[in-house]
Design a protein around this motif. Structure first.
Motif, PDB file in Angstrom:
ATOM      1  N   VAL A 186       0.837  -1.201   0.000  1.00 23.59           N
ATOM      2  CA  VAL A 186       0.000   0.000   0.000  1.00 23.59           C
ATOM      3  C   VAL A 186       0.871   1.251   0.000  1.00 23.59           C
ATOM      4  O   VAL A 186       0.592   2.230  -0.704  1.00 23.59           O
TER       5      VAL A 186
ATOM      6  N   ARG B  12      -6.983   8.900  -1.071  1.00 20.53           N
ATOM      7  CA  ARG B  12      -5.645   8.632  -0.539  1.00 20.53           C
ATOM      8  C   ARG B  12      -5.544   9.029   0.924  1.00 20.53           C
ATOM      9  O   ARG B  12      -5.062   8.254   1.764  1.00 20.53           O
TER      10      ARG B  12
ATOM     11  N   ALA C  62      -7.717   6.686   3.190  1.00 16.66           N
ATOM     12  CA  ALA C  62      -7.104   5.383   3.432  1.00 16.66           C
ATOM     13  C   ALA C  62      -5.972   5.482   4.445  1.00 16.66           C
ATOM     14  O   ALA C  62      -5.863   4.669   5.386  1.00 16.66           O
ATOM     15  N   TYR C  63      -5.109   6.479   4.288  1.00 13.63           N
ATOM     16  CA  TYR C  63      -3.987   6.633   5.205  1.00 13.63           C
ATOM     17  C   TYR C  63      -4.447   7.049   6.595  1.00 13.63           C
ATOM     18  O   TYR C  63      -3.864   6.631   7.601  1.00 13.63           O
TER      19      TYR C  63
ATOM     20  N   ILE D 247       0.146   3.551  -3.108  1.00 13.94           N
ATOM     21  CA  ILE D 247      -0.468   4.857  -2.902  1.00 13.94           C
ATOM     22  C   ILE D 247       0.556   5.726  -2.197  1.00 13.94           C
ATOM     23  O   ILE D 247       0.736   5.611  -0.990  1.00 13.94           O
TER      24      ILE D 247
ATOM     25  N   LEU E 227      -1.109  -2.345  -5.499  1.00  8.66           N
ATOM     26  CA  LEU E 227      -2.284  -2.076  -4.688  1.00  8.66           C
ATOM     27  C   LEU E 227      -3.295  -3.215  -4.778  1.00  8.66           C
ATOM     28  O   LEU E 227      -3.917  -3.585  -3.776  1.00  8.66           O
TER      29      LEU E 227
ATOM     30  N   ALA F 201      -8.806   2.344  -0.136  1.00 13.91           N
ATOM     31  CA  ALA F 201      -7.778   2.161  -1.158  1.00 13.91           C
ATOM     32  C   ALA F 201      -8.365   1.533  -2.419  1.00 13.91           C
ATOM     33  O   ALA F 201      -7.969   1.867  -3.542  1.00 13.91           O
TER      34      ALA F 201
END
Length: 225
Positions: free
Chosen positions: A35, A138, A141-142, A39, A60, A115
């Motif tokens: 990941v 992005r 997801a983070y 990303i 990904l 993601a």
């Protein structure tokens, strides 16, 4: 024979589930690395969208394929840890331990879904990616992984370390490593890239300890008569 059968089950279950913990640690570490590579995070991330790079898309997709299996094996890992520590009289710690593990699994799946949404926002190569949806997916997801999932993992690690220390089922160095891991996940992981890898590393240590401890136990012979 009736008395020896439960003993055999108690010895076999932690070993099998401990192996599942090792598999979980390896799968989670691989998914996190992929990941991170698929990303990007940082100021230059907007200029390098995953939809424009086939290598990042493949990384990904592989990570997203690993996450569900990592979650399944994590549930087995929770069972292995509970079987290793035995009965816990402190219902508060037992509830926090189990609840944080389940919330971590849910947030990890949520981060994987975010993601996947980024990956699904694919456009033809001749067109530039839309900055809005790309940046939102992005960051979402983070945020789920580094701030929420990792902090739930910190609660999981700290509660298991406290239980293991109080019951004496975890060696002192392993409990110290657990507390350091929890502090790292709480305060360092949201700000330092790759710091979340300490969680699968800790899980691997715990799983190896469970396998080693269960291997030292030998079934007692059944009583005569």
């Amino acid at each position: 024979m009736q008395e020896s059968a439960p003993g055999r089950r108690a010895l076999e279950t932690p070993r099998a589930a401990g192996l599942a913990g090792v598999v979980f640690a390896l799968l989670l570490a691989a998914a996190m690395v992929l990941v991170r590579l698929g990303i990007p995070e940082g100021a230059d991330a907007a200029g390098a969208p995953v939809t424009a790079d086939s290598g990042r898309r493949a990384a990904l997709r592989t990570a997203l394929a690993l996450v569900p299996f990592a979650g399944i094996f994590f549930l087995w890992f929770i069972g292995a840890a509970r079987a290793h520590v035995g009965a816990v009289e402190d219902k508060f710690l037992a509830t926090v331990f189990l609840g944080s593990g389940l919330v971590f699994t849910a947030t990890m799946f949520g981060a994987a879904a975010a993601a996947s949404a980024v990956l699904g926002a694919h456009r033809p190569a001749a067109l530039l990616p839309v900055p809005g949806p790309w940046d939102f997916g992005r960051h979402f997801a983070y945020t789920l992984m580094t701030e929420y999932a990792m902090r739930m993992a910190a609660v999981f690690v700290s509660s298991l370390s406290v239980i293991g220390h109080r019951l004496g089922v975890l060696p002192r160095p392993l409990t110290v490593v657990g507390f350091l891991t929890a502090l790292t996940l709480l305060f360092v992981s949201p700000n330092v890239p790759w710091a979340e890898l300490v969680f699968p590393a800790w899980s691997l240590l715990i799983s190896v300890h469970i396998l080693t401890a269960s291997g030292r136990v030998r079934p007692r012979p059944a009583a005569a008569g």
